[in-house]
Design an enzyme around this catalytic site. Structure first.
Site, PDB file in Angstrom:
ATOM      1  N   SER A 143      -4.643   7.032   2.046  1.00  0.00           N
ATOM      2  CA  SER A 143      -3.813   7.946   1.256  1.00  0.00           C
ATOM      3  C   SER A 143      -4.514   9.280   1.121  1.00  0.00           C
ATOM      4  CB  SER A 143      -3.564   7.373  -0.138  1.00  0.00           C
ATOM      5  OG  SER A 143      -2.946   8.336  -0.985  1.00  0.00           O
ATOM      6  N   TYR A 156      -6.826   3.497  -7.726  1.00  0.00           N
ATOM      7  CA  TYR A 156      -6.161   3.616  -6.424  1.00  0.00           C
ATOM      8  C   TYR A 156      -6.897   4.624  -5.542  1.00  0.00           C
ATOM      9  CZ  TYR A 156      -2.487   4.585  -2.990  1.00  0.00           C
ATOM     10  OH  TYR A 156      -1.779   4.761  -1.825  1.00  0.00           O
TER      11      TYR A 156
END
Length: 255
Positions: A143, A156
């Site tokens: 990401s 995350y």
């Protein structure tokens, strides 16, 4: 067997489903993986079959090593080969970065179990099969959060940074038979993200993202699928790379 085989984890929706469909369209047989609800997975499988692919639909929680090894065994028994692995399965907890009390140690463990350990376990389970066909490729779906400091939660962001580091390390370990790279999508328009943010916040985030990128665009699942396919099927001299797919948000921010 003349047809190549691709395993895509978390492929019942979003990026994973788009990636599975693209591999099927390009002549691969595919494994559709899900962890909970089989119905969306079977719907994606039907789409892939309509594109000419032979399909296995397999339930596996990538955080469970036994599930990963069972999936690899099923692939070996069905086709005897694996040419591409896309580690797309992921999880998060939506917590504002400033809310330090909003994350527990267990939250970190839960997120790492899927996003980092799960990817490693899938690679370990399939590596012997992939090494039989030199030129095989692995892509870890990371990401933009891993390098931007902005994401659904600190846990995350950290997990995706760890996934990048693992990708770099395994590029040395798996060479020369298997290449491994990572992709870093920006804001991908999926129901998963909309559900996590809520409709109002999602739309505000989407508008802000478009205004802050040189290409004035968010990311579609198909954009990520294109990169995953190229890194697996092409990119013959590329390994250990991290490719941003973010409309230029990180390198050329407008705001």
């Amino acid at each position: 067997m003349s047809r190549k085989v691709a395993v895509v984890t978390g492929s019942s929706s979003g990026i994973g489903a788009a990636t599975a469909r693209l591999f099927a369209r390009k002549g691969y047989d595919v494994v559709i993986n899900y962890s909970r609800n089989p119905e969306p997975a079977h719907a994606v499988a039907d789409e892939c079959r309509a594109l000419g692919a032979e399909v296995l639909v397999l339930r596996a929680n990538v955080a469970d090593d036994a599930d990963c090894r069972a999936l690899a065994q099923a692939v070996e028994e069905k086709w005897g080969r694996c040419d591409a692995l896309v580690n797309n399965a992921g999880t998060t907890k939506f917590v504002a970065a400033a809310n330090l009390e909003g994350l527990s140690g267990q939250d970190f463990h839960d997120i790492y179990d899927v996003n980092v350990v799960g990817a490693f376990q899938m690679i370990r389970a399939l590596a012997p099969l992939m090494k039989r066909h030199p030129g095989a490729g692995i892509v870890n779906v990371s990401s933009v959060a891993s390098v931007s400091g902005i994401g659904s939660s600190v846990a995350y962001m950290a997990s995706k940074g760890a996934l990048n580091a693992m990708t770099f390390g395994l590029a040395r370990v798996l060479a020369p038979e298997v290449r491994i790279n990572a992709v870093g999508p920006g804001m991908v328009e999926t129901p998963w993200l909309q559900n996590g943010l809520g409709a109002e916040r999602y739309e505000a985030t989407r508008q802000a993202y478009m205004k802050s990128t040189p290409l004035a665009a968010t990311i579609q699942p198909e954009d990520v699928a294109d990169a995953c396919f190229w890194l697996c099927d092409g990119a013959r001299k590329t390994t250990g790379e991290f490719m941003l797919i973010d409309s230029g948000r990180v390198k050329f921010p407008l705001l």
